[in-house]
Design a protein around this motif. Structure first.
Motif, mmCIF file in Angstrom:
data_model
loop_
_atom_site.group_PDB
_atom_site.id
_atom_site.type_symbol
_atom_site.label_atom_id
_atom_site.label_comp_id
_atom_site.label_asym_id
_atom_site.label_seq_id
_atom_site.Cartn_x
_atom_site.Cartn_y
_atom_site.Cartn_z
ATOM 1 N N ASP A 16 0.792 -1.231 0.000
ATOM 2 C CA ASP A 16 0.000 0.000 0.000
ATOM 3 C C ASP A 16 0.823 1.279 0.000
ATOM 4 N N ILE A 17 2.060 1.226 0.462
ATOM 5 C CA ILE A 17 2.879 2.433 0.581
ATOM 6 C C ILE A 17 4.299 2.159 0.109
ATOM 7 N N TYR A 18 5.006 3.234 -0.219
ATOM 8 C CA TYR A 18 6.443 3.130 -0.447
ATOM 9 C C TYR A 18 7.140 4.326 0.204
ATOM 10 N N LEU A 19 8.413 4.146 0.539
ATOM 11 C CA LEU A 19 9.182 5.157 1.250
ATOM 12 C C LEU A 19 10.365 5.591 0.409
ATOM 13 N N ASN A 52 -1.036 -3.208 9.295
ATOM 14 C CA ASN A 52 -1.992 -2.441 8.491
ATOM 15 C C ASN A 52 -1.316 -1.336 7.673
ATOM 16 N N GLN A 53 -0.002 -1.259 7.732
ATOM 17 C CA GLN A 53 0.806 -0.305 6.975
ATOM 18 C C GLN A 53 0.436 1.157 7.286
ATOM 19 N N LYS A 54 0.030 1.400 8.527
ATOM 20 C CA LYS A 54 -0.267 2.771 8.961
ATOM 21 C C LYS A 54 0.808 3.321 9.889
ATOM 22 N N TYR A 65 16.697 3.672 21.220
ATOM 23 C CA TYR A 65 15.269 3.925 21.139
ATOM 24 C C TYR A 65 14.753 3.666 19.723
ATOM 25 N N ILE A 66 13.428 3.520 19.629
ATOM 26 C CA ILE A 66 12.774 3.441 18.327
ATOM 27 C C ILE A 66 11.830 4.626 18.192
ATOM 28 N N LEU A 67 11.473 4.947 16.948
ATOM 29 C CA LEU A 67 10.512 5.999 16.641
ATOM 30 C C LEU A 67 9.279 5.343 16.031
ATOM 31 N N ILE A 68 8.122 5.581 16.632
ATOM 32 C CA ILE A 68 6.857 5.026 16.142
ATOM 33 C C ILE A 68 6.131 6.130 15.398
ATOM 34 N N TRP A 69 6.084 6.001 14.086
ATOM 35 C CA TRP A 69 5.597 7.072 13.216
ATOM 36 C C TRP A 69 4.228 6.694 12.656
ATOM 37 N N ASP A 70 3.191 7.381 13.130
ATOM 38 C CA ASP A 70 1.838 7.216 12.594
ATOM 39 C C ASP A 70 1.717 8.138 11.389
ATOM 40 N N ILE A 71 1.790 7.559 10.195
ATOM 41 C CA ILE A 71 1.901 8.382 8.989
ATOM 42 C C ILE A 71 0.595 9.061 8.605
ATOM 43 N N ARG A 84 21.463 -0.326 27.214
ATOM 44 C CA ARG A 84 22.743 -0.888 26.782
ATOM 45 C C ARG A 84 23.233 -0.224 25.492
ATOM 46 N N ASN A 85 24.532 -0.336 25.242
ATOM 47 C CA ASN A 85 25.072 0.108 23.969
ATOM 48 C C ASN A 85 24.653 -0.870 22.884
ATOM 49 N N ILE A 86 24.272 -0.348 21.711
ATOM 50 C CA ILE A 86 23.746 -1.166 20.631
ATOM 51 C C ILE A 86 24.856 -1.472 19.632
ATOM 52 N N CYS A 87 24.927 -2.728 19.204
ATOM 53 C CA CYS A 87 25.969 -3.148 18.258
ATOM 54 C C CYS A 87 25.595 -2.814 16.818
ATOM 55 N N SER A 88 24.318 -2.963 16.464
ATOM 56 C CA SER A 88 23.902 -2.761 15.071
ATOM 57 C C SER A 88 22.414 -2.455 15.043
ATOM 58 N N ARG A 89 21.860 -2.337 13.845
ATOM 59 C CA ARG A 89 20.436 -2.062 13.686
ATOM 60 C C ARG A 89 19.626 -3.240 14.216
ATOM 61 N N PRO A 90 18.626 -2.995 15.087
ATOM 62 C CA PRO A 90 17.834 -4.105 15.629
ATOM 63 C C PRO A 90 16.852 -4.663 14.605
ATOM 64 N N ASP A 91 16.355 -5.871 14.861
ATOM 65 C CA ASP A 91 15.285 -6.478 14.066
ATOM 66 C C ASP A 91 13.964 -6.246 14.806
ATOM 67 N N LEU A 92 12.984 -5.656 14.141
ATOM 68 C CA LEU A 92 11.712 -5.300 14.783
ATOM 69 C C LEU A 92 10.555 -5.925 14.030
ATOM 70 N N PHE A 93 9.567 -6.463 14.787
ATOM 71 C CA PHE A 93 8.390 -7.089 14.195
ATOM 72 C C PHE A 93 7.138 -6.571 14.881
ATOM 73 N N ASP A 94 6.118 -6.276 14.083
ATOM 74 C CA ASP A 94 4.855 -5.755 14.582
ATOM 75 C C ASP A 94 3.884 -6.904 14.827
ATOM 76 N N LYS A 95 3.355 -6.985 16.031
ATOM 77 C CA LYS A 95 2.338 -7.966 16.397
ATOM 78 C C LYS A 95 1.030 -7.231 16.694
ATOM 79 N N GLU A 96 -0.027 -7.996 16.978
ATOM 80 C CA GLU A 96 -1.338 -7.382 17.187
ATOM 81 C C GLU A 96 -1.343 -6.407 18.362
ATOM 82 N N ASN A 97 -0.788 -6.825 19.505
ATOM 83 C CA ASN A 97 -0.824 -5.991 20.701
ATOM 84 C C ASN A 97 0.550 -5.605 21.217
#
Length: 333
Positions: A16-19, A52-54, A65-71, A84-97
């Motif tokens: 539905d979207i592209y960045l 839902n790609q929103k 930290y992460i940024l949660i962007w409601d487009i 903690r100090n972060i080594c690299s980009r984290p892996d993030l997954f969206d679940k229902e709740n």
């Protein structure tokens, strides 16, 4: 075939979207090419989108930290998920709740040691934004990804194979080991959209100081048996570029490589399309391009550098044209 085009590359894209990443902004569009929202910051990294790609999830390199962007609501929330100090980009997954984050962090509290890199799992409650952190048992480098609702992860371990002197590379379905091979460096595992095939790409040992080989092992993902292999020349300074294309019940691998042995000062690249069913290259072009097909939307997305930097969107009708007709568009001005 008719198409629409923009003079940019896509940073990420979904049904539905592209960045698009500009110099100092992150822009989100729909496929009518209407701007949905824009975020002004230079150093952000894309993580994922909500189901839902929103919502778009972003982070800043090596930040906690992460940024949660409601487009659509045009709102941004910042959530700190670790100290903690972060080594690299984290892996993030969206679940229902909840939001699941896997990351590699620095533990400075281990007795008798100065520091230790360890793997952690974070669960963030979407309603309260409270975080729960769990230390994972594995100590090696882990990479997580999702396919067809399942979470997989790969581990690149430094346990040497006595016969080949390569590193162990293991795939897990949830927590069950389902595939293991031995690679040299820069491994990447991908599953085709239908789940019929998979491949693991890696670098082979150096031929000499200037050049090395790349390899893609193609698997039947049902049996996890190797059914084919692609080898090609590849410069060690670059990251492997390869992805699946599935169209009209046929599967292809698109990859970039040097067409012949070359040295570090030769910048000539070619892009190849390899047919898995026919076990041969069906197309090549002496420049970089990417071709993808979104089956749910019957949409091709072509990104290319020549004759100009451009992204083309082909919205198909009920009758699907043969792949040869689609490939003609790659060099068309």
């Amino acid at each position: 075939m008719e198409y629409t085009a923009i003079r940019k590359y896509l940073n990420n894209y979904f049904d539905d979207i592209y960045l698009i990443r500009n110099n100092n902004t992150y822009d989100v569009y729909d496929y009518k090419h209407h701007l949905i929202d824009r975020f002004k910051r230079i150093d952000v990294c894309f993580l994922n989108v909500s189901q839902n790609q929103k919502i778009v999830y972003l982070t800043v390199s090596y930040r906690k930290y992460i940024l949660i962007w409601d487009i659509y609501q045009k709102k941004m929330q910042k959530v700190t998920y670790t100290k903690r100090n972060i080594c690299s980009r984290p892996d993030l997954f969206d679940k229902e709740n909840e939001i699941i984050i896997y990351y590699r962090g620095l533990n400075k509290e281990v007795e008798g040691e100065e520091f230790r890199w360890e793997n952690y799992k974070i669960v963030i409650d979407k309603e309260t934004l409270q975080c729960k952190e769990t230390l994972l048992k594995e100590e090696d480098n882990i990479s997580y990804f999702q396919h067809a609702g399942k979470t997989y992860h790969t581990i690149e371990s430094y346990e040497k194979n006595k016969n080949t002197n390569d590193y162990a590379f293991t795939l897990y379905d949830e927590n069950k080991e389902i595939y293991k091979t031995y690679i040299q460096e820069q491994p990447e595992f991908k599953i085709s959209p239908s789940g019929k095939y998979a491949f693991v790409s890696s670098m082979l040992p150096h031929i000499d100081d200037k050049k090395c080989l790349g390899k893609i092992e193609i698997l039947d993902f049902k049996t996890l048996q190797v059914i084919d292999e692609i080898k090609f020349y590849h410069i060690a300074l670059y990251v492997m570029q390869a992805h699946f294309l599935e169209y009209n019940h046929q599967a292809y691998i698109i990859y970039q490589a040097h067409p012949y042995p070359c040295n570090l000062y030769n910048t000539k690249w070619s892009t190849y399309i390899y047919s898995i069913e026919n076990k041969k290259i069906i197309y090549e072009a002496p420049f970089s391009f990417s071709l993808d097909y979104q089956e749910k939307r019957k949409r091709f997305i072509l990104q290319r550098q020549k004759p100009r930097i451009e992204t083309r969107f082909f919205e198909l009708k009920d009758d699907l044209p043969p792949i040869e007709e689609v490939l003609k568009e790659i060099k068309r001005k």
